[in-house]
Design a protein around this motif. Structure first.
Motif, mmCIF file in Angstrom:
data_model
loop_
_atom_site.group_PDB
_atom_site.id
_atom_site.type_symbol
_atom_site.label_atom_id
_atom_site.label_comp_id
_atom_site.label_asym_id
_atom_site.label_seq_id
_atom_site.Cartn_x
_atom_site.Cartn_y
_atom_site.Cartn_z
ATOM 1 N N ARG A 281 -10.930 -10.278 1.824
ATOM 2 C CA ARG A 281 -11.258 -10.138 0.461
ATOM 3 C C ARG A 281 -11.926 -8.761 0.330
ATOM 4 N NH1 ARG A 281 -13.015 -15.051 1.798
ATOM 5 N NH2 ARG A 281 -15.024 -14.531 1.368
ATOM 6 N N GLY A 282 -11.609 -7.777 1.221
ATOM 7 C CA GLY A 282 -12.232 -6.478 1.081
ATOM 8 C C GLY A 282 -13.806 -6.443 1.610
ATOM 9 N N GLU A 283 -14.263 -7.597 1.883
ATOM 10 C CA GLU A 283 -15.739 -7.399 2.117
ATOM 11 C C GLU A 283 -16.018 -7.317 3.835
ATOM 12 O OE1 GLU A 283 -17.029 -11.368 1.333
ATOM 13 O OE2 GLU A 283 -16.608 -10.850 -0.919
ATOM 14 N N HIS B 30 0.729 -1.065 -0.058
ATOM 15 C CA HIS B 30 0.145 -0.055 -0.040
ATOM 16 C C HIS B 30 1.050 1.301 -0.190
ATOM 17 C CE1 HIS B 30 0.796 -0.631 4.163
ATOM 18 N NE2 HIS B 30 0.833 0.616 4.460
ATOM 19 N N PHE B 31 2.241 1.302 0.271
ATOM 20 C CA PHE B 31 3.099 2.405 0.195
ATOM 21 C C PHE B 31 3.184 2.753 -1.187
ATOM 22 C CE2 PHE B 31 4.081 0.967 4.484
ATOM 23 C CZ PHE B 31 4.059 2.172 5.116
ATOM 24 N N ASP B 32 3.142 1.812 -2.333
ATOM 25 C CA ASP B 32 3.254 2.322 -3.864
ATOM 26 C C ASP B 32 2.704 3.847 -4.046
ATOM 27 O OD1 ASP B 32 4.149 -0.182 -4.091
ATOM 28 O OD2 ASP B 32 2.723 -0.983 -5.328
ATOM 29 N N LEU B 33 1.441 3.892 -3.737
ATOM 30 C CA LEU B 33 0.712 5.084 -4.277
ATOM 31 C C LEU B 33 1.269 6.354 -3.358
ATOM 32 C CD1 LEU B 33 -1.256 6.281 -5.851
ATOM 33 C CD2 LEU B 33 -3.001 6.057 -4.382
ATOM 34 N N PRO B 34 1.420 6.394 -2.332
ATOM 35 C CA PRO B 34 1.977 7.646 -1.411
ATOM 36 C C PRO B 34 3.405 7.770 -1.944
ATOM 37 C CG PRO B 34 1.707 5.661 0.368
ATOM 38 C CD PRO B 34 0.938 5.250 -0.967
ATOM 39 N N ARG C 36 -4.778 -1.117 -7.078
ATOM 40 C CA ARG C 36 -5.423 -2.393 -6.513
ATOM 41 C C ARG C 36 -5.559 -2.373 -5.021
ATOM 42 N NH1 ARG C 36 -1.055 -6.104 -9.977
ATOM 43 N NH2 ARG C 36 -2.073 -6.454 -11.841
ATOM 44 N N ARG C 37 -6.414 -3.243 -4.527
ATOM 45 C CA ARG C 37 -6.966 -3.679 -3.233
ATOM 46 C C ARG C 37 -5.621 -3.810 -2.310
ATOM 47 N NH1 ARG C 37 -7.972 -7.714 0.195
ATOM 48 N NH2 ARG C 37 -9.241 -7.053 1.973
ATOM 49 N N VAL C 38 -5.895 -3.268 -1.148
ATOM 50 C CA VAL C 38 -4.553 -3.499 -0.174
ATOM 51 C C VAL C 38 -5.242 -4.157 1.068
ATOM 52 C CG1 VAL C 38 -2.917 -1.917 -1.202
ATOM 53 C CG2 VAL C 38 -4.578 -1.091 0.672
ATOM 54 N N GLU C 39 -4.325 -4.518 1.879
ATOM 55 C CA GLU C 39 -4.839 -5.173 3.210
ATOM 56 C C GLU C 39 -4.746 -4.284 4.393
ATOM 57 O OE1 GLU C 39 -6.380 -7.881 3.218
ATOM 58 O OE2 GLU C 39 -5.613 -8.994 1.708
ATOM 59 N N GLY C 40 -5.348 -4.398 5.384
ATOM 60 C CA GLY C 40 -5.194 -3.532 6.661
ATOM 61 C C GLY C 40 -5.585 -2.086 6.726
#
Length: 517
Positions: A270-272, A80-84, A117-121
């Motif tokens: 799974r994002g739910e 999730h650090f990709d975008l920032p 893309r979706r990320v965890e946490g």
């Protein structure tokens, strides 16, 4: 030389820590260098970012790029650090984006084409940010407050669960970059996206016959009682266990948030949004780490935490290592797991209802048909230690003989759930009046039950007689009383009487046949 920064977070277990993402572009050998104890996913982000930026036709510095993730002593992990990181580098080239960057928490993994893309946490990170705001410490550094969050669209559902008006969803790197420049608006993660359905799934209407077993499951649900089921293959143990969550009260909003955060941190959401009571049924070969949590590096929640606010079902309990089963004792008592790594303490909630199931002997046949050696039969459940048995309230012997061909006319889960909810309301009100912070009978301290909440006189005489004859231990008396209170709550009675106590004794009666005390 140009400098830009934004915010993200890293998750340790289910606890998030705010991270400052800084990018400095200046003279030096061309290349991208990152510091701040990033894991492999963070280090590999350099290649994903450069490819995504190129495919999105965005400008990229052709000089030295230094990226810092602080605090420097804290380990950082996740894609999730990709975008920032990408936006910090781009922001260092365009002052128009820097003001918004400094007030925004950003998370998202980049595909090579620049899409998100979706990320965890995500939920633990948002909960941390919410906590900072509630504590009055929203200014995380340098007097700059975080007033906006950007997440991938695939994470919008769980993000919207917090009903925060400044959580925005993005589809791609170019889109979020244009938002930073003020050229487009991003969609808000609306509360409507947080809706979920609890329709479908297993139902007690599918269970044919087995009236006593169904009644035992209803009592277990109403009182939050832990249970051991023993019976031959095909006697319905798994079928009954997987239907237990369907008669438990629905998750409240706070419970949904906590449970979804745990599943998100575990990587199983799974994002739910978790709208049903969890039903976690790991394989009997599981290790202590898989059950309790931990692992190398950053500890992860185990099965007991994944089952928080729900049911943990351990089938084929006789095949599970005794040391693994004994690890359940502390979570059952405290409702949490504490793991220490690298001088840091990680706490995972673990308030679950335990259901164990096993065959009666190695061959799996009922006593009348069993040809196993007596020693093998008596040692079959020796891995379930005495201290763990003491934490179980119901010992149920299942039999295929109690089943019938058709389930026609069987009560549905909805009908049973209504009685369970009413019984829990009665219990919660009683314990609230008594000044206890519990809502189910199984969690009431034994000293309180024994001193202030006994059954009627006839029942207590019966229990005293059984205690004197050593048919019950003192712990057995306490647990029988708790079961009797649950049965009384289901019947709408204000005090357990002898019929309730007799039924409670019957629900514990399988103990002498199942395991030797």
């Amino acid at each position: 030389m140009a400098l830009a920064s934004t915010w993200s977070a890293t998750v340790e277990g289910v606890t998030a820590h705010i991270v400052t993402v800084e990018a400095n572009v200046g003279p030096g050998l061309p290349g991208m260098y990152m510091v701040g104890l990033g894991d492999t996913a963070v280090k590999e982000s350099r290649e994903r970012i450069r490819t995504a930026v190129a495919n999105a036709a965005l400008p990229w510095p052709r000089t030295k790029i230094m990226v810092s993730l602080s605090p420097a002593h804290l380990r950082k992990g996740g894609s999730h650090f990709d975008l920032p990181i990408a936006l910090s580098v781009l922001g260092s080239l365009d002052p128009r984006a820097q003001a918004r960057l400094q007030r925004t928490m950003i998370m998202g993994e980049l595909a090579l084409d620049g899409s998100l893309r979706r990320v965890e946490g995500v939920l633990p990170m948002l909960l941390k940010l919410q906590q900072l705001g509630e504590d009055g410490t929203g200014d995380t550094a340098g007097g700059r407050a975080i007033d906006t969050v950007v997440v991938p669209r695939a994470n919008a559902q769980e993000a919207a669960l917090l009903n925060h008006g400044h959580i925005l969803v993005g589809d791609s790197l170019p889109q979020v970059w244009r938002w930073l420049l003020g050229e487009v608006e991003l969609e808000t993660a609306s509360a409507a996206q947080a809706s979920g359905s609890v329709d479908g799934g297993p139902d007690f209407a599918d269970v044919a016959g087995q009236l006593f077993e169904r009644e035992a499951m209803e009592v277990a649900a109403a009182g939050g009682h832990h249970m051991l089921m023993v019976g031959p293959p095909g006697s319905g143990k798994s079928m009954l266990a997987e239907r237990l969550p369907t008669i438990l009260p629905p998750l409240g909003i706070d419970e949904q948030i906590t449970t979804t955060a745990l599943h998100s941190a575990s990587g199983i959401s799974r994002g739910e949004i978790v709208v049903r009571r969890p039903f976690i049924a790991p394989h009997p070969s599981l290790t202590k780490v898989e059950l309790i949590g931990g692992g190398s590096g950053t500890p992860q929640p185990g099965a007991v935490s994944q089952a928080h606010n729900g049911v943990l079902f351990l089938d084929e309990a006789s095949e599970i290592n005794a040391g693994v089963l004994d690890a359940l004792r502390i979570p059952i008592e405290t409702g949490r797991v504490v793991i220490r790594r690298h001088h840091r303490e990680h706490m995972f909630p673990a308030d679950f209802q335990l259901i164990l199931a096993a065959n009666p002997c190695p061959c799996g046949k009922e006593a009348a048909e069993c040809r196993c050696h007596p020693t093998a039969r008596s040692n079959h459940l020796a891995n379930i230690s005495g201290p763990l048995r003491d934490r179980l309230d119901i010992f149920l012997l299942t039999s295929s003989q109690s089943a019938i061909v058709s389930p026609e006319g069987a009560e549905s889960s909805a009908e049973i759930a209504q009685r369970v909810a009413q019984a829990r309301e009665r219990a919660a009100w009683r314990w609230q009046q008594a000044g206890l912070e519990v809502s189910v009978n199984a969690r009431v301290p034994s000293t309180v039950i024994r001193r202030d909440f006994t059954a009627d006189e006839e029942s207590m005489v019966t229990l005293q007689r059984m205690l004197h004859r050593r048919e019950l231990t003192q712990r057995g008396v306490d647990r029988t009383l708790k079961l009797a209170w649950t049965i009384a709550d289901l019947a709408g009675e204000d005090l357990p009487h002898i019929d309730h106590v007799d039924k409670a004794i019957a629900l514990r009666g399988g103990l002498m046949q199942v395991v030797s005390a």
